[in-house]
Design a protein around this motif. Structure first.
Motif, PDB file in Angstrom:
ATOM      1  N   PRO A 154       0.837  -1.300   0.141  1.00  0.00           N
ATOM      2  CA  PRO A 154      -0.083   0.594   0.089  1.00  0.00           C
ATOM      3  C   PRO A 154       0.734   0.993  -0.196  1.00  0.00           C
ATOM      4  CG  PRO A 154      -0.094  -1.523   2.429  1.00  0.00           C
ATOM      5  CD  PRO A 154       0.639  -2.272   1.052  1.00  0.00           C
ATOM      6  N   ALA A 155       1.909   0.974   0.628  1.00  0.00           N
ATOM      7  CA  ALA A 155       2.527   2.426   0.484  1.00  0.00           C
ATOM      8  C   ALA A 155       3.806   2.285  -0.526  1.00  0.00           C
ATOM      9  CB  ALA A 155       3.847   2.233   1.332  1.00  0.00           C
ATOM     10  N   HIS A 156       3.730   2.203  -2.196  1.00  0.00           N
ATOM     11  CA  HIS A 156       4.119   2.156  -3.486  1.00  0.00           C
ATOM     12  C   HIS A 156       2.684   1.828  -4.141  1.00  0.00           C
ATOM     13  CE1 HIS A 156       8.003   2.744  -1.699  1.00  0.00           C
ATOM     14  NE2 HIS A 156       7.572   2.171  -0.689  1.00  0.00           N
ATOM     15  N   PRO A 157       1.699   2.994  -4.467  1.00  0.00           N
ATOM     16  CA  PRO A 157       1.055   2.122  -5.124  1.00  0.00           C
ATOM     17  C   PRO A 157       1.289   2.197  -6.630  1.00  0.00           C
ATOM     18  CG  PRO A 157       0.235   4.161  -4.395  1.00  0.00           C
ATOM     19  CD  PRO A 157       1.398   4.064  -3.880  1.00  0.00           C
ATOM     20  N   PRO A 158       1.031   1.716  -7.508  1.00  0.00           N
ATOM     21  CA  PRO A 158       1.276   1.239  -9.017  1.00  0.00           C
ATOM     22  C   PRO A 158       0.392   2.844  -9.326  1.00  0.00           C
ATOM     23  CG  PRO A 158      -0.704  -0.456  -8.874  1.00  0.00           C
ATOM     24  CD  PRO A 158      -0.407   0.631  -7.620  1.00  0.00           C
ATOM     25  N   ALA A 159       0.892   3.162 -10.857  1.00  0.00           N
ATOM     26  CA  ALA A 159      -0.190   3.814 -12.118  1.00  0.00           C
ATOM     27  C   ALA A 159      -1.037   3.666 -12.947  1.00  0.00           C
ATOM     28  CB  ALA A 159       1.271   4.850 -12.910  1.00  0.00           C
ATOM     29  N   LEU A 160      -0.840   2.189 -13.575  1.00  0.00           N
ATOM     30  CA  LEU A 160      -1.859   2.125 -14.321  1.00  0.00           C
ATOM     31  C   LEU A 160      -1.717   0.122 -13.918  1.00  0.00           C
ATOM     32  CD1 LEU A 160      -1.657   2.933 -17.765  1.00  0.00           C
ATOM     33  CD2 LEU A 160      -2.792   4.258 -16.167  1.00  0.00           C
ATOM     34  N   VAL A 161      -1.333  -0.242 -13.578  1.00  0.00           N
ATOM     35  CA  VAL A 161      -0.916  -1.718 -13.546  1.00  0.00           C
ATOM     36  C   VAL A 161      -2.595  -2.384 -12.500  1.00  0.00           C
ATOM     37  CG1 VAL A 161       0.122  -3.890 -12.213  1.00  0.00           C
ATOM     38  CG2 VAL A 161       1.391  -2.142 -13.435  1.00  0.00           C
TER      39      VAL A 161
ATOM     40  N   GLY B 267       8.032   6.863 -16.057  1.00  0.00           N
ATOM     41  CA  GLY B 267       8.089   8.527 -14.571  1.00  0.00           C
ATOM     42  C   GLY B 267       8.770   7.884 -13.012  1.00  0.00           C
ATOM     43  N   GLY B 268       8.723   6.476 -13.626  1.00  0.00           N
ATOM     44  CA  GLY B 268       9.722   5.605 -12.449  1.00  0.00           C
ATOM     45  C   GLY B 268       8.812   5.491 -11.039  1.00  0.00           C
ATOM     46  N   VAL B 269       7.387   5.445 -11.751  1.00  0.00           N
ATOM     47  CA  VAL B 269       7.233   5.196 -10.244  1.00  0.00           C
ATOM     48  C   VAL B 269       7.603   3.524 -10.198  1.00  0.00           C
ATOM     49  CG1 VAL B 269       4.242   4.131 -10.069  1.00  0.00           C
ATOM     50  CG2 VAL B 269       5.106   6.452 -10.782  1.00  0.00           C
ATOM     51  N   LYS B 270       7.800   3.142  -9.393  1.00  0.00           N
ATOM     52  CA  LYS B 270       7.828   1.156  -8.928  1.00  0.00           C
ATOM     53  C   LYS B 270       6.223   0.401  -7.716  1.00  0.00           C
ATOM     54  CE  LYS B 270      12.386   1.308  -9.019  1.00  0.00           C
ATOM     55  NZ  LYS B 270      13.926   1.299  -8.968  1.00  0.00           N
ATOM     56  N   SER B 271       6.243  -0.018  -7.743  1.00  0.00           N
ATOM     57  CA  SER B 271       5.383  -0.848  -7.148  1.00  0.00           C
ATOM     58  C   SER B 271       5.652  -2.309  -6.466  1.00  0.00           C
ATOM     59  CB  SER B 271       3.333  -1.072  -7.643  1.00  0.00           C
ATOM     60  OG  SER B 271       3.902  -1.217  -8.838  1.00  0.00           O
ATOM     61  N   TYR B 272       5.059  -2.898  -5.445  1.00  0.00           N
ATOM     62  CA  TYR B 272       6.109  -4.082  -5.319  1.00  0.00           C
ATOM     63  C   TYR B 272       4.680  -5.098  -4.547  1.00  0.00           C
ATOM     64  CZ  TYR B 272       9.586  -1.143  -4.481  1.00  0.00           C
ATOM     65  OH  TYR B 272      11.024   0.281  -4.940  1.00  0.00           O
TER      66      TYR B 272
END
Length: 178
Positions: free
Chosen positions: A8-15, A145-150
């Motif tokens: 939850p601390a790293h939401p994706p952009a479109l995934v 844009g460097g958005v990372k989700s885990y």
């Protein structure tokens, strides 16, 4: 099939979702598949040729953690769409790390569609610890844009930690005959 959850601390952009499944396991290969839905802004590392590499988690990569039910030791498999890979053994959580010898390189393929991506991996069974295992399937997904989700089977802390044994939720028995 296992549905991975995003930390939850790293939401994706479109995934919108990441799924994992073991699609085959015999005396020669462990075959695994990750499916990403909502891949319109997915950043895929460029082809780098086969070979071991460290730091694959810094961009889009796929990981599998295998742990015997008998103790704290586990194996971490890192696989990149660039075709780089690595396999590590740990004696316990984040300790005693060493590269695990492999009899041959894993085979990886990434297929991209307009909204869905599939990452398939074939990992040489002869280089893996003896089953049965509990496993944790994970993915680091980088988008434009460097958005990372885990993504993992479970998250237990304020920060992503794929090495947390509480994330090793699924079980795999011995392989089928080849």
């Amino acid at each position: 099939m296992a549905v991975l959850t995003c930390h939850p601390a790293h939401p994706p952009a479109l995934v919108r979702s990441v799924e994992f499944r073991i699609i085959g396991f015999d005396a020669n290969w462990l075959r695994a598949r990750w499916k990403i839905v909502g891949c319109g802004k997915l950043s895929v590392p460029p082809f780098a040729g086969k070979g071991r590499a460290d730091g694959l988690w810094q961009t889009t990569c796929f990981e599998l953690f295998l742990q015997s039910p008998d103790g704290p030791a586990y194996t971490e498999i890192n696989l990149s769409p660039s075709e780089r890979w690595n396999v590590y053994d740990f004696t316990q959580r984040r300790e005693g790390m060493s590269e695990r010898p492999m009899p041959r390189e894993p085979e990886c393929t990434m297929r991209l569609g307009s909204d869905m991506a599939i990452f398939d991996a074939a990992i040489p069974a002869g280089g893996l610890p003896a089953p049965p295992w509990r496993y944790g399937a994970t993915a680091v997904i980088e988008e434009e844009g460097g958005v990372k989700s885990y993504w993992a089977l479970s998250h237990t802390g304020d920060a992503p930690d794929f090495h947390d044994p509480a994330c090793f939720l699924e079980e795999v028995a011995a392989p089928s005959p080849a």
